[in-house]
Design an enzyme around this catalytic site. Structure first.
Site, PDB file in Angstrom:
ATOM      1  N   ARG A 301       0.528  -1.255  -0.353  1.00 42.16           N
ATOM      2  CA  ARG A 301       0.293   0.248  -0.129  1.00 42.16           C
ATOM      3  C   ARG A 301       1.123   1.237   0.355  1.00 42.16           C
ATOM      4  NH1 ARG A 301      -4.746  -1.826   4.044  1.00 42.16           N
ATOM      5  NH2 ARG A 301      -5.621  -3.561   2.512  1.00 42.16           N
ATOM      6  N   HIS A 444      -5.979  -0.319  -6.857  1.00 43.02           N
ATOM      7  CA  HIS A 444      -5.875  -1.857  -6.470  1.00 43.02           C
ATOM      8  C   HIS A 444      -4.792  -1.467  -5.408  1.00 43.02           C
ATOM      9  CE1 HIS A 444      -0.708  -1.149  -7.720  1.00 43.02           C
ATOM     10  NE2 HIS A 444      -1.335   0.145  -7.807  1.00 43.02           N
ATOM     11  N   GLU A 445      -4.455  -2.970  -4.900  1.00 41.05           N
ATOM     12  CA  GLU A 445      -4.049  -2.583  -2.707  1.00 41.05           C
ATOM     13  C   GLU A 445      -5.022  -2.417  -1.906  1.00 41.05           C
ATOM     14  OE1 GLU A 445      -2.378  -4.911  -2.433  1.00 41.05           O
ATOM     15  OE2 GLU A 445      -1.198  -5.038  -4.524  1.00 41.05           O
ATOM     16  N   GLY A 446      -6.518  -2.483  -2.793  1.00 42.22           N
ATOM     17  CA  GLY A 446      -7.648  -2.120  -1.695  1.00 42.22           C
ATOM     18  C   GLY A 446      -8.012  -0.883  -1.992  1.00 42.22           C
ATOM     19  N   GLN A 451      -9.510   1.795   2.097  1.00 40.88           N
ATOM     20  CA  GLN A 451      -9.023   2.620   2.819  1.00 40.88           C
ATOM     21  C   GLN A 451      -9.372   3.611   4.195  1.00 40.88           C
ATOM     22  OE1 GLN A 451      -5.928   1.148   2.525  1.00 40.88           O
ATOM     23  NE2 GLN A 451      -6.276  -0.166   1.320  1.00 40.88           N
TER      24      GLN A 451
END
Length: 604
Positions: A301, A444-446, A451
């Site tokens: 992240r 991406h990555e959440g 977040q």
């Protein structure tokens, strides 16, 4: 002429004047380093990025990976670039010297990686994922796993991936279905047969390394439901047979996904155990896989934030160069058509756009480097309270560092495109590719929505609010420090009010969440993420302005004087144009506006 995609003077300023990284060399882990070794690392990174990564930036976009005779084909230039990066030690940069690493501080390694992100993030991604896998093996792997995999990963002979997402689960890891069944006789303890499908797996299939190590989240047979039943499995593309030869391990390519941007990184659907047995090894404790994987997820992240900051900075450098050389039009009030056109940087609205890009990109760089510096504090600070404080603050800043550079960076790259006019929209310049590549970062990555939920729903209340208190304490320290300097006193006072506003809004939302339906309480989490992000960037700009203001009186040259004045002007821009937006956000959040929450499906 090749344009530098980062401003090396800004990196020096951030590292040595704001973050004071030279003080890290007083710690045992970094005692063999100095300003000279740090500078050498940064210079090597820049040279490699500009000679091996930047030249095929466009090629990797126009000739994305494809399947031929059952194998994924990638550009030869990407192979050569990644070999050079591995041989220079950048995959292993922060690891122990005994393991072949450089034992670099994380903050210096992150600054070096910015060069690769800015030059060609798609190719660099393979190496960065590999570093994350190596870090997982080093932290949670057994001695045998470390012996068999760590050196091969750190030297780039093996590459790595993180395999979390499934077709029906997306970001909802509680719903993943990939199964792990004990392998039984003939296999070592802790060995499982893996079956299931993962998708959106970056770097999941290619021929650029001898092997690919997939870190796979799966459920051991009989595990409890939800995230409490997830285990972490190390699943190599090829495993070694009894004779030591690499043989297929039941990891099959289900297809390549074709993306709007970031095309040079393979994005794959992978099937595990579909046509032949797929053997995986447990990493860490059973049913504790998500806790282990969070190490790599949080690293990734912050890496996403670094990529967004690098792309915004690169687009800004191109826009600045164009504005200084492109001649068009005359200034308002000039009526003589025989006078030559001026460079477009003379036009006030172009300067406005450039200043916004500078404030955004350099603020984003400050954010990701601050997070990297906190990792160093978390791991090497001389006392336990300092390490705990750094860890708590890093927890709060991580969702911001992931989300904000990509979100604000997209606006900044859009302004770079606008600065170039029609050329910005054309492929003759790289701005349009930065725009497409960066658009992935809020996803991406959440996703950024995830977040926002993480920040408001977990991070600000975690450990009884320790991270949020640490953030407020550091921001108030910066406000007080700036208040002692006459040129910055007004900004210090303004920021003090912004901190108070943030505390008030946070307390209001936390109280509301204690008495309200969780969905309703978190409905405006994205607005809260925006509020906190703009305030945090204000903190980082106030620190930069304070350092610049003190250094200005002793500037030894006209370029140095101009550099510090540019920092001060960018800080003034942030406080005049961007920080005031938090007032409207605070009003909305305190009012508890439920308009989006109350919207019904049928009404759309």
């Amino acid at each position: 002429m090749s344009i530098s995609r980062l401003n090396p003077r800004d990196l020096e300023f951030q590292l040595y004047e704001v973050l004071d990284v030279e003080t890290l060399t007083a710690r045992a882990r970094y005692a063999d380093h100095s300003r000279e070794t740090f500078d050498a690392v940064l210079a090597t990174a820049r040279a490699l990025a500009e000679s091996h990564f930047q030249p095929h930036h466009r090629e990797s976009d126009e000739h994305e990976p494809f399947v031929h005779d059952g194998r994924v084909v990638t550009p030869d230039a990407a192979h050569a670039a990644l070999r050079a990066m591995a041989e220079a030690g950048f995959i292993a940069a922060t690891h122990d010297e005994a393991s072949g690493g450089m034992q670099l501080p994380r903050v210096v390694a992150s600054a070096a990686l910015l060069w690769f992100d800015a030059a060609n993030v798609a190719t660099a991604s393979y190496a960065l994922l590999t570093t994350g896998v190596a870090n997982l093996v080093a932290t949670f792997g057994t001695p045998d796993q470390r012996a068999r995999y760590l050196d091969l990963l750190l030297t780039g002979r093996y590459f790595g991936t993180m395999a979390l997402t499934e077709p029906d689960a997306g970001s909802s890891l509680a719903d993943l279905r990939t199964r792990a069944v004990p392998a039984g006789d003939g296999h070592p303890p802790g060995t499982y047969l893996i079956s299931g499908t993962k998708m959106w797996i970056s770097g999941g299939e290619h021929e650029m390394s001898e092997n690919i190590v997939h870190m796979v989240l799966a459920r051991i047979e009989g595990a409890p439901p939800g995230v409490r039943g997830i285990s972490l499995m190390l699943v190599p593309r090829y495993r070694r047979d009894d004779g030591g030869a690499l043989v297929p391990n039941g990891v099959r390519l289900g297809g390549l996904i074709h993306k709007m941007g970031w095309r040079g990184t393979t994005s794959t659907i992978l099937n595990f155990g579909e046509q032949e047995p797929c053997v995986g090894e447990l990493v860490g404790e059973p049913h504790r896989g998500l806790a282990c994987m969070f190490q790599m997820m949080n690293e990734a992240r912050i890496g996403v934030g670094r990529a967004g900051a690098a792309m915004a900075a690169a687009a800004y450098q191109h826009a600045l160069d164009y504005a200084r050389t492109r001649r068009q039009g005359r200034l308002a009030g000039e009526k003589d058509p025989s006078r030559p056109p001026v460079t477009i940087i003379e036009h006030p609205d172009v300067r406005r756009m450039l200043l916004a890009q500078k404030a955004t990109s350099e603020g984003a760089l400050a954010l990701v480097l601050q997070c990297a510096r906190l990792v160093d504090e978390e791991r090497t600070a001389p006392d336990e309270p300092s390490r705990r404080d750094a860890s708590a603050l890093l927890e709060v800043l991580t969702p911001i560092a992931k989300a904000w550079p990509g979100e604000a960076g997209q606006e900044s790259i859009s302004l770079a495109m606008q600065t170039l006019g029609g050329y910005g929209f054309a492929r003759e310049y790289p701005i349009e590719q930065f725009y497409r590549d960066n658009r992935l970062n809020p996803i991406h990555e959440g996703t950024n929505g995830v977040q926002a939920l993480d920040l408001l729903g977990r991070k600000v209340r975690q450990d009884d609010g320790a991270g949020f208190r640490a953030l407020v304490a550091r921001m108030r320290l910066a406000a007080g420090d700036a208040g002692q300097l006459e040129p910055l006193a007004a900004l210090g006072d303004q920021f003090g009010q912004a901190i108070t506003r943030l505390e008030r809004v946070t307390q209001t939302l936390l109280l509301s969440s204690a008495t309200t339906d969780p969905s309703r309480a978190l409905a405006n989490a994205s607005a809260y993420l925006d509020l906190v992000s703009r305030t945090v960037i204000g903190w980082l700009w106030l620190r930069q302005a304070t350092v610049a203001s003190r250094a200005l009186s002793s500037a030894r040259s006209a370029p140095e004087d101009a550099f510090y004045r540019g920092k001060l002007q960018a800080a003034r821009y942030w406080f005049g144009w961007e920080l005031p937006r938090t007032e409207q956000l605070a009003t909305l959040l305190e009012r508890g506006d439920t308009t989006p929450f109350d919207m019904q499906d049928a009404w759309f």
